[in-house]
Design an enzyme around this catalytic site. Structure first.
Site, PDB file in Angstrom:
ATOM      1  N   GLU A  84      -4.744   2.233  -4.195  1.00 36.11           N
ATOM      2  CA  GLU A  84      -3.298   2.385  -4.234  1.00 36.11           C
ATOM      3  C   GLU A  84      -2.775   1.192  -3.587  1.00 36.11           C
ATOM      4  OE1 GLU A  84      -4.924   4.381  -0.538  1.00 36.11           O
ATOM      5  OE2 GLU A  84      -5.735   4.389  -2.538  1.00 36.11           O
TER       6      GLU A  84
ATOM      7  N   ASP B 116       0.803  -1.236   0.043  1.00 36.55           N
ATOM      8  CA  ASP B 116      -0.159   0.013  -0.212  1.00 36.55           C
ATOM      9  C   ASP B 116       0.967   1.242   0.026  1.00 36.55           C
ATOM     10  OD1 ASP B 116      -2.727   0.882   0.419  1.00 36.55           O
ATOM     11  OD2 ASP B 116      -1.733   2.201   2.072  1.00 36.55           O
TER      12      ASP B 116
END
Length: 197
Positions: A105, A62
């Site tokens: 993301e 992440d």
């Protein structure tokens, strides 16, 4: 002429099928696999590892503080960052490994025939490469870091692909809690970290 026309039609169909397959499996922004394809490959890897008593590892990556990048520099720069991180992921994975865009993301990684130590080393190469990136915006060079959680089968004790991903995800959140920009291993033992804090 008829034969050539038939061959041309078949070639056109094959090209269109290839294009449609790519649209169904490849994320247009990052050029990584889409989640649906990743999940299918993960299930296959889990079945293979269970059947042949093999090991493999999964990573969940992440971007740290990505919302701040979007809010400060705008979504076009955020897209550049996602593309740059995806390229760093691809540069640092072996041909047998697989990377997918798991969410906005968040990326997910499969390391076949790889135990926790080797998977963490691969993830650390990705982390360091991303940390070295400089993405140019109108105002300044944007820096980005990532946090990565790793879980391995059978070492983690996970009995399903979804449980293995959940363990990697928990390790990812531990990495975030411990300061971000690090690789964290999931295991039955107390958590161990690799990378900078």
């Amino acid at each position: 002429v008829r034969v050539m026309s038939t061959i041309a039609d078949q070639a056109a169909i094959a090209l269109e099928n290839t294009r449609l397959y790519e649209l169904a499996t490849i994320d247009g922004l990052t050029r990584l696999f889409v989640r649906r394809y990743f999940d299918r490959r993960l299930e296959e890897e889990m079945s293979r590892a269970a059947r042949y008593s093999a090991e493999f590892s999964v990573g969940v990556l992440d971007l740290d503080r990505f919302k701040r990048i979007n809010d400060t520099h705008g979504h076009p720069v955020g897209d550049q960052v996602l593309r740059a991180v995806a390229s760093a992921v691809q540069r640092n994975m072996r041909s047998a490994d697989l990377a997918g865009r798991y969410g906005g993301e968040e990326f997910a990684l499969i390391f076949p025939r790889t135990g926790p130590k080797a998977a963490a080393q691969g993830a650390e190469r990705i982390r360091a490469d991303v940390e070295a990136l400089r993405i140019q915006s109108d105002q300044e060079a944007v820096r980005v870091t990532v946090s990565i959680g790793i879980a391995s089968y059978p070492e983690s004790g996970a009995s399903s692909a979804s449980e293995l991903v959940a363990l990697a995800d928990r390790a990812l959140y531990r990495a975030k809690e411990k300061g971000r920009n690090r690789v964290e291993l999931a295991s039955r033992e107390p958590a161990r970290a690799i990378g900078s804090g």
